[in-house]
Scaffold this motif. Structure first.
Motif, PDB file in Angstrom:
ATOM      1  N   ALA A 110       0.834  -1.207   0.000  1.00 29.33           N
ATOM      2  CA  ALA A 110       0.000   0.000   0.000  1.00 29.33           C
ATOM      3  C   ALA A 110       0.866   1.254   0.000  1.00 29.33           C
ATOM      4  CB  ALA A 110      -0.923  -0.001   1.214  1.00 29.33           C
ATOM      5  N   LYS A 111       1.953   1.229   0.758  1.00 33.19           N
ATOM      6  CA  LYS A 111       2.859   2.370   0.790  1.00 33.19           C
ATOM      7  C   LYS A 111       3.454   2.624  -0.591  1.00 33.19           C
ATOM      8  CE  LYS A 111       7.022   4.117   3.074  1.00 33.19           C
ATOM      9  NZ  LYS A 111       8.054   3.864   4.108  1.00 33.19           N
ATOM     10  N   SER A 112       3.889   1.579  -1.246  1.00 30.49           N
ATOM     11  CA  SER A 112       4.471   1.728  -2.585  1.00 30.49           C
ATOM     12  C   SER A 112       3.447   2.251  -3.580  1.00 30.49           C
ATOM     13  CB  SER A 112       5.018   0.378  -3.070  1.00 30.49           C
ATOM     14  OG  SER A 112       6.069  -0.063  -2.246  1.00 30.49           O
ATOM     15  N   ARG A 113       2.203   1.744  -3.478  1.00 31.77           N
ATOM     16  CA  ARG A 113       1.166   2.189  -4.416  1.00 31.77           C
ATOM     17  C   ARG A 113       0.777   3.634  -4.136  1.00 31.77           C
ATOM     18  NH1 ARG A 113       0.561   1.838  -9.343  1.00 31.77           N
ATOM     19  NH2 ARG A 113      -1.553   2.261 -10.093  1.00 31.77           N
ATOM     20  N   ALA A 114       0.733   4.018  -2.869  1.00 24.14           N
ATOM     21  CA  ALA A 114       0.418   5.399  -2.521  1.00 24.14           C
ATOM     22  C   ALA A 114       1.450   6.355  -3.109  1.00 24.14           C
ATOM     23  CB  ALA A 114       0.347   5.553  -1.008  1.00 24.14           C
ATOM     24  N   ALA A 115       2.713   5.960  -3.061  1.00 26.29           N
ATOM     25  CA  ALA A 115       3.767   6.789  -3.639  1.00 26.29           C
ATOM     26  C   ALA A 115       3.609   6.871  -5.153  1.00 26.29           C
ATOM     27  CB  ALA A 115       5.133   6.222  -3.275  1.00 26.29           C
ATOM     28  N   ALA A 116       3.241   5.744  -5.775  1.00 26.03           N
ATOM     29  CA  ALA A 116       3.117   5.706  -7.236  1.00 26.03           C
ATOM     30  C   ALA A 116       2.008   6.606  -7.754  1.00 26.03           C
ATOM     31  CB  ALA A 116       2.881   4.266  -7.698  1.00 26.03           C
ATOM     32  N   ILE A 117       0.933   6.769  -6.980  1.00 25.33           N
ATOM     33  CA  ILE A 117      -0.176   7.608  -7.449  1.00 25.33           C
ATOM     34  C   ILE A 117      -0.169   8.996  -6.800  1.00 25.33           C
ATOM     35  CG2 ILE A 117      -1.615   5.632  -8.036  1.00 25.33           C
ATOM     36  CD1 ILE A 117      -3.178   6.015  -5.517  1.00 25.33           C
ATOM     37  N   GLY A 118       0.949   9.341  -6.130  1.00 25.01           N
ATOM     38  CA  GLY A 118       1.138  10.697  -5.643  1.00 25.01           C
ATOM     39  C   GLY A 118       0.473  11.049  -4.336  1.00 25.01           C
ATOM     40  N   LEU A 119       0.377  10.092  -3.416  1.00 26.28           N
ATOM     41  CA  LEU A 119      -0.308  10.371  -2.151  1.00 26.28           C
ATOM     42  C   LEU A 119       0.630  10.606  -0.980  1.00 26.28           C
ATOM     43  CD1 LEU A 119      -3.280   7.834  -2.201  1.00 26.28           C
ATOM     44  CD2 LEU A 119      -3.227  10.208  -2.967  1.00 26.28           C
ATOM     45  N   MET A 120       1.923  10.521  -1.199  1.00 26.13           N
ATOM     46  CA  MET A 120       2.850  10.752  -0.098  1.00 26.13           C
ATOM     47  C   MET A 120       2.798  12.217   0.291  1.00 26.13           C
ATOM     48  SD  MET A 120       3.875   7.706   0.273  1.00 26.13           S
ATOM     49  CE  MET A 120       5.451   7.280   0.948  1.00 26.13           C
ATOM     50  N   SER A 121       3.146  12.522   1.531  1.00 27.87           N
ATOM     51  CA  SER A 121       2.965  13.880   2.051  1.00 27.87           C
ATOM     52  C   SER A 121       3.665  14.932   1.218  1.00 27.87           C
ATOM     53  CB  SER A 121       3.465  13.957   3.500  1.00 27.87           C
ATOM     54  OG  SER A 121       4.835  13.610   3.573  1.00 27.87           O
ATOM     55  N   GLY A 122       4.814  14.622   0.687  1.00 26.88           N
ATOM     56  CA  GLY A 122       5.542  15.600  -0.102  1.00 26.88           C
ATOM     57  C   GLY A 122       4.920  15.854  -1.442  1.00 26.88           C
ATOM     58  N   GLN A 123       3.933  15.038  -1.852  1.00 28.33           N
ATOM     59  CA  GLN A 123       3.298  15.189  -3.150  1.00 28.33           C
ATOM     60  C   GLN A 123       1.862  15.646  -3.019  1.00 28.33           C
ATOM     61  OE1 GLN A 123       4.205  10.994  -3.876  1.00 28.33           O
ATOM     62  NE2 GLN A 123       5.303  11.612  -5.686  1.00 28.33           N
ATOM     63  N   ALA A 124       1.500  16.170  -1.859  1.00 31.69           N
ATOM     64  CA  ALA A 124       0.115  16.572  -1.627  1.00 31.69           C
ATOM     65  C   ALA A 124      -0.277  17.725  -2.524  1.00 31.69           C
ATOM     66  CB  ALA A 124      -0.052  16.983  -0.168  1.00 31.69           C
ATOM     67  N   SER A 125      -1.554  17.818  -2.823  1.00 27.70           N
ATOM     68  CA  SER A 125      -2.052  18.901  -3.650  1.00 27.70           C
ATOM     69  C   SER A 125      -1.924  20.221  -2.916  1.00 27.70           C
ATOM     70  CB  SER A 125      -3.527  18.655  -3.988  1.00 27.70           C
ATOM     71  OG  SER A 125      -4.307  18.747  -2.822  1.00 27.70           O
ATOM     72  N   GLY A 126      -1.908  21.321  -3.693  1.00 30.92           N
ATOM     73  CA  GLY A 126      -1.812  22.636  -3.092  1.00 30.92           C
ATOM     74  C   GLY A 126      -2.910  22.890  -2.089  1.00 30.92           C
ATOM     75  N   GLY A 127      -4.151  22.514  -2.438  1.00 32.46           N
ATOM     76  CA  GLY A 127      -5.265  22.705  -1.518  1.00 32.46           C
ATOM     77  C   GLY A 127      -5.101  21.892  -0.258  1.00 32.46           C
ATOM     78  N   GLY A 128      -4.607  20.655  -0.402  1.00 34.13           N
ATOM     79  CA  GLY A 128      -4.408  19.811   0.766  1.00 34.13           C
ATOM     80  C   GLY A 128      -3.371  20.376   1.707  1.00 34.13           C
ATOM     81  N   ILE A 129      -2.284  20.922   1.142  1.00 39.95           N
ATOM     82  CA  ILE A 129      -1.240  21.517   1.970  1.00 39.95           C
ATOM     83  C   ILE A 129      -1.797  22.707   2.739  1.00 39.95           C
ATOM     84  CG2 ILE A 129       0.935  22.797   1.895  1.00 39.95           C
ATOM     85  CD1 ILE A 129       1.708  21.040  -0.514  1.00 39.95           C
ATOM     86  N   LYS A 130      -2.597  23.538   2.084  1.00 33.40           N
ATOM     87  CA  LYS A 130      -3.157  24.716   2.740  1.00 33.40           C
ATOM     88  C   LYS A 130      -4.120  24.319   3.857  1.00 33.40           C
ATOM     89  CE  LYS A 130      -2.693  27.576  -1.403  1.00 33.40           C
ATOM     90  NZ  LYS A 130      -3.416  28.203  -2.541  1.00 33.40           N
ATOM     91  N   VAL A 131      -4.937  23.296   3.621  1.00 34.67           N
ATOM     92  CA  VAL A 131      -5.870  22.849   4.655  1.00 34.67           C
ATOM     93  C   VAL A 131      -5.100  22.321   5.858  1.00 34.67           C
ATOM     94  CG1 VAL A 131      -7.614  21.112   5.231  1.00 34.67           C
ATOM     95  CG2 VAL A 131      -7.805  22.401   3.103  1.00 34.67           C
TER      96      VAL A 131
END
Length: 238
Positions: free
Chosen positions: A157-178
């Motif tokens: 799951a960790k590897s797949r999360a990284a592959a589809i951009g869900l790791m904390s460093g790859q969060a969307s701009g809106g997600g970072i602001k929230v």
């Protein structure tokens, strides 16, 4: 179905997930097949409290997460300490916390109908923290072999999360602001997105209207938007 077959099926489903919703559904189905009811998965966190305040994937409701933080459990949950400082998985039952003199946590579990769980620390090569925590709301034993199966599922799951951009460093701009909002501000934003007025929100969150007015202004500033509708749109996109 044999545990090996269940694990193989879960790994295949997780690997085929193409977005956050599909991955969350695949993980939920996987942990249910192992005999658990809920999960919380966190990767690349700087502090243990972020496991619950900013999970990567979870099937806890937003209200449950807010209540957990509001009641102070992100600072006193012994499982967070374990996840942040240990390397091996921990399979536990509720009575065990009483025998460890963790009576406050035992009562918390009892109040919420939690009978047992499994925590798997997921520290990486960096100093960042991670963990998969599973909870069971049924009074049923778990085969010790579930530790190995759940560990495999967590790493995939960790590897797949990284592959589809869900790791904390790859969060969307809106997600970072929230994430820059306080716990109270996130709760207020939720009610803004649900169309509540500041007066109604004040009653819901137990604050004065003046306090809610102030926090709404701060929310708009932090989200860099000019209206409640734009703030609600950002919340709805998460």
């Amino acid at each position: 179905m044999h545990l090996l077959e269940l694990t193989s099926k879960a790994v295949s489903s997780i690997c085929n997930a193409g977005n956050k919703q599909e991955l969350q559904a695949a993980i939920h189905e996987a942990v249910r097949s192992l005999g658990f009811d809920s999960f919380n998965l966190a990767f690349e966190k700087s502090a243990k409290r972020e496991f619950m305040t900013e999970p990567t994937l979870t099937n806890w409701s937003y209200d449950d997460l807010v209540a957990y933080e509001r009641d102070g459990w992100s600072d006193k949950d012994p499982l967070l300490d374990y996840a942040a400082t240990s390397t091996g998985p921990l399979l536990w039952q509720r009575p065990g916390w009483k025998s460890r003199n963790e009576m406050g946590y035992y009562e918390y579990l009892k109040f919420n109908g939690i009978f047992g769980g499994l925590t798997i620390p997921l520290q990486g090569d960096s100093e960042k923290l991670g963990a998969l925590t599973l909870l069971s709301f049924g009074d049923r034993p778990h085969d010790p072999d579930v530790l190995h199966a759940a560990s495999i599922i967590a790493m995939v799951a960790k590897s797949r999360a990284a592959a589809i951009g869900l790791m904390s460093g790859q969060a969307s701009g809106g997600g970072i602001k929230v994430r820059s909002l306080s716990t109270l501000q996130r709760e207020i934003l939720k009610w803004v997105a649900n169309g509540k007025s500041n007066t109604e929100i004040a009653l819901i969150v137990g604050q004065s209207k003046r306090s809610v007015d102030y926090h709404v202004i701060e929310i708009l500033k932090k989200l860099e938007v000019g209206s409640r509708a734009q703030a609600a749109a950002i919340y709805g996109s998460l």
